[in-house]
Scaffold this motif. Structure first.
Motif, PDB file in Angstrom:
ATOM      1  N   LYS A  82       1.007  -1.268  -0.015  1.00  0.00           N
ATOM      2  CA  LYS A  82      -0.103   0.107   0.040  1.00  0.00           C
ATOM      3  C   LYS A  82       0.974   1.196   0.023  1.00  0.00           C
ATOM      4  CE  LYS A  82      -3.878   0.408   0.437  1.00  0.00           C
ATOM      5  NZ  LYS A  82      -5.124   0.687  -0.302  1.00  0.00           N
ATOM      6  N   THR A  83       2.010   1.115   0.406  1.00  0.00           N
ATOM      7  CA  THR A  83       3.143   2.254   0.302  1.00  0.00           C
ATOM      8  C   THR A  83       3.523   2.509  -0.953  1.00  0.00           C
ATOM      9  OG1 THR A  83       4.983   1.017   1.173  1.00  0.00           O
ATOM     10  CG2 THR A  83       3.523   1.832   2.807  1.00  0.00           C
TER      11      THR A  83
ATOM     12  N   SER B 232       3.581   3.639  -4.870  1.00  0.00           N
ATOM     13  CA  SER B 232       2.536   4.459  -5.393  1.00  0.00           C
ATOM     14  C   SER B 232       1.578   3.854  -6.552  1.00  0.00           C
ATOM     15  CB  SER B 232       3.135   5.493  -6.058  1.00  0.00           C
ATOM     16  OG  SER B 232       4.047   5.064  -6.984  1.00  0.00           O
TER      17      SER B 232
ATOM     18  N   SER C 120      -1.116   1.780  -4.479  1.00  0.00           N
ATOM     19  CA  SER C 120      -1.686   2.693  -3.269  1.00  0.00           C
ATOM     20  C   SER C 120      -3.069   2.623  -3.436  1.00  0.00           C
ATOM     21  CB  SER C 120      -1.064   3.846  -3.310  1.00  0.00           C
ATOM     22  OG  SER C 120      -1.344   4.678  -4.265  1.00  0.00           O
ATOM     23  N   GLN C 121      -3.669   2.577  -4.618  1.00  0.00           N
ATOM     24  CA  GLN C 121      -5.294   2.863  -4.855  1.00  0.00           C
ATOM     25  C   GLN C 121      -6.028   1.363  -4.772  1.00  0.00           C
ATOM     26  OE1 GLN C 121      -6.613   5.943  -4.667  1.00  0.00           O
ATOM     27  NE2 GLN C 121      -4.363   6.497  -3.939  1.00  0.00           N
ATOM     28  N   LEU C 122      -5.273   0.421  -4.572  1.00  0.00           N
ATOM     29  CA  LEU C 122      -5.997  -0.929  -4.567  1.00  0.00           C
ATOM     30  C   LEU C 122      -6.661  -1.339  -3.577  1.00  0.00           C
ATOM     31  CD1 LEU C 122      -3.449  -3.388  -6.640  1.00  0.00           C
ATOM     32  CD2 LEU C 122      -5.523  -2.128  -7.539  1.00  0.00           C
ATOM     33  N   SER C 123      -7.838  -1.800  -3.315  1.00  0.00           N
ATOM     34  CA  SER C 123      -8.337  -2.441  -2.301  1.00  0.00           C
ATOM     35  C   SER C 123      -7.371  -3.667  -1.698  1.00  0.00           C
ATOM     36  CB  SER C 123      -9.756  -2.928  -2.424  1.00  0.00           C
ATOM     37  OG  SER C 123      -9.617  -4.044  -3.077  1.00  0.00           O
ATOM     38  N   TYR C 124      -7.526  -3.762  -0.303  1.00  0.00           N
ATOM     39  CA  TYR C 124      -7.058  -5.100   0.264  1.00  0.00           C
ATOM     40  C   TYR C 124      -7.331  -6.423  -0.509  1.00  0.00           C
ATOM     41  CZ  TYR C 124      -5.111  -2.137   4.017  1.00  0.00           C
ATOM     42  OH  TYR C 124      -4.306  -1.125   4.771  1.00  0.00           O
TER      43      TYR C 124
ATOM     44  N   GLU D  94      -7.909  -6.687  -3.607  1.00  0.00           N
ATOM     45  CA  GLU D  94      -7.221  -6.676  -4.613  1.00  0.00           C
ATOM     46  C   GLU D  94      -5.685  -6.978  -4.784  1.00  0.00           C
ATOM     47  OE1 GLU D  94      -9.783  -3.519  -7.624  1.00  0.00           O
ATOM     48  OE2 GLU D  94      -8.495  -2.616  -6.169  1.00  0.00           O
TER      49      GLU D  94
ATOM     50  N   TYR E 181      -5.930  -6.002 -13.901  1.00  0.00           N
ATOM     51  CA  TYR E 181      -5.975  -4.547 -13.269  1.00  0.00           C
ATOM     52  C   TYR E 181      -5.484  -3.549 -14.090  1.00  0.00           C
ATOM     53  CZ  TYR E 181      -6.808  -7.589  -9.171  1.00  0.00           C
ATOM     54  OH  TYR E 181      -7.257  -8.465  -8.188  1.00  0.00           O
TER      55      TYR E 181
ATOM     56  N   GLN F  75      -6.080  -0.490 -14.498  1.00  0.00           N
ATOM     57  CA  GLN F  75      -5.601   0.754 -13.807  1.00  0.00           C
ATOM     58  C   GLN F  75      -4.329   0.889 -13.542  1.00  0.00           C
ATOM     59  OE1 GLN F  75      -7.471  -1.594 -12.471  1.00  0.00           O
ATOM     60  NE2 GLN F  75      -7.912  -1.671 -10.151  1.00  0.00           N
TER      61      GLN F  75
ATOM     62  N   LYS G  62      -1.140   3.753 -14.572  1.00  0.00           N
ATOM     63  CA  LYS G  62      -0.623   4.137 -13.756  1.00  0.00           C
ATOM     64  C   LYS G  62       1.048   3.796 -14.059  1.00  0.00           C
ATOM     65  CE  LYS G  62      -2.527   4.551  -9.206  1.00  0.00           C
ATOM     66  NZ  LYS G  62      -2.620   4.294  -7.550  1.00  0.00           N
TER      67      LYS G  62
END
Length: 226
Positions: free
Chosen positions: A9-10, A12, A15-19, A21, A119, A121, A125
């Motif tokens: 999650k740290t 970049s 960082s926007q993925l759910s737990y 995912e 994914y 997204q 990124k």
């Protein structure tokens, strides 16, 4: 498992993925802690893994046939490497050396590519990150062509301060110690020339070092020297 997810999650890119995912990535990831000077891959090695920095600093550099070093990037927490090589088979384009004790999350390229397909997204990124690196390299090339050593070194310190510095009392403290030779290798000039320019900067007070050898950068003053 939970620790790896928290560390992802740290980064970049994730960082926007759910737990939920992140679970798919955790299952293909391994954690590696490396001592300073460890080389995790060399220029020309088969490109089979991608690395994400949880803690520490990584130097990415190329060497020519004579062994001369050219530093491509200094990377820190939250960044990934290499930035090139996805969607093709080949070799690592540079060496990756740990500048201090570093913790990495390592993912095999083939499995990482499958994750990107799942994914979209993440693909967007990743393209943005690669685009930023291309712009950075273009800027460095322009500096090499159009600016003298003092201007190049000033611009390098400003870039390092903004990308990897900690703001303290109006100045930026770099996160990694850099030798004069490494600074020279980053702008493609002789160590003796950089040493002379660096001495002038220290006399002017725009660049100093603390007791641990970390550079302290006065960005506002250096911006007037570009």
């Amino acid at each position: 498992m939970h620790w790896v997810k928290e560390q992802l999650k740290t980064i970049s890119l994730f960082s926007q993925l759910s737990y939920e995912e992140l679970d798919a990535i955790v299952h293909i990831a391994t954690v590696r802690t490396c001592k300073p000077k460890t080389i995790v891959f060399m220029q020309g090695d088969p490109l089979d893994r991608v690395f994400f920095i949880v803690r520490g600093t990584v130097k990415i550099y190329k060497t020519d046939v004579s062994g001369k070093e050219q530093i491509v990037s200094i990377l820190h927490e939250g960044e990934m490497f290499p930035h090139t090589g996805f969607f093709r088979r080949g070799t690592y384009p540079a060496h990756a050396e740990m500048m201090n004790e570093t913790t990495l999350i390592v993912i095999p390229i083939e499995q990482f590519e499958q994750t990107l397909i799942c994914y979209p997204q993440l693909c967007i990124k990743l393209f943005r990150i690669m685009g930023e690196k291309i712009i950075e390299l273009q800027t460095r090339l322009e500096e090499l062509v159009f600016h003298n050593t003092a201007e190049q070194l000033a611009r390098l310190f400003i870039r390092l301060a903004k990308t990897s510095g900690v703001y303290v009392n109006g100045r930026y403290r770099l996160k990694a110690t850099l030798t004069t030779r490494e600074l020279a290798n980053m702008i493609g000039t002789a160590r003796e020339t950089v040493s002379r320019v660096l001495s002038q900067m220290k006399q002017q007070g725009v660049v100093t070092t603390d007791d641990d050898g970390y550079y302290i950068i006065d960005v506002e003053a250096l911006q007037q020297k570009r």
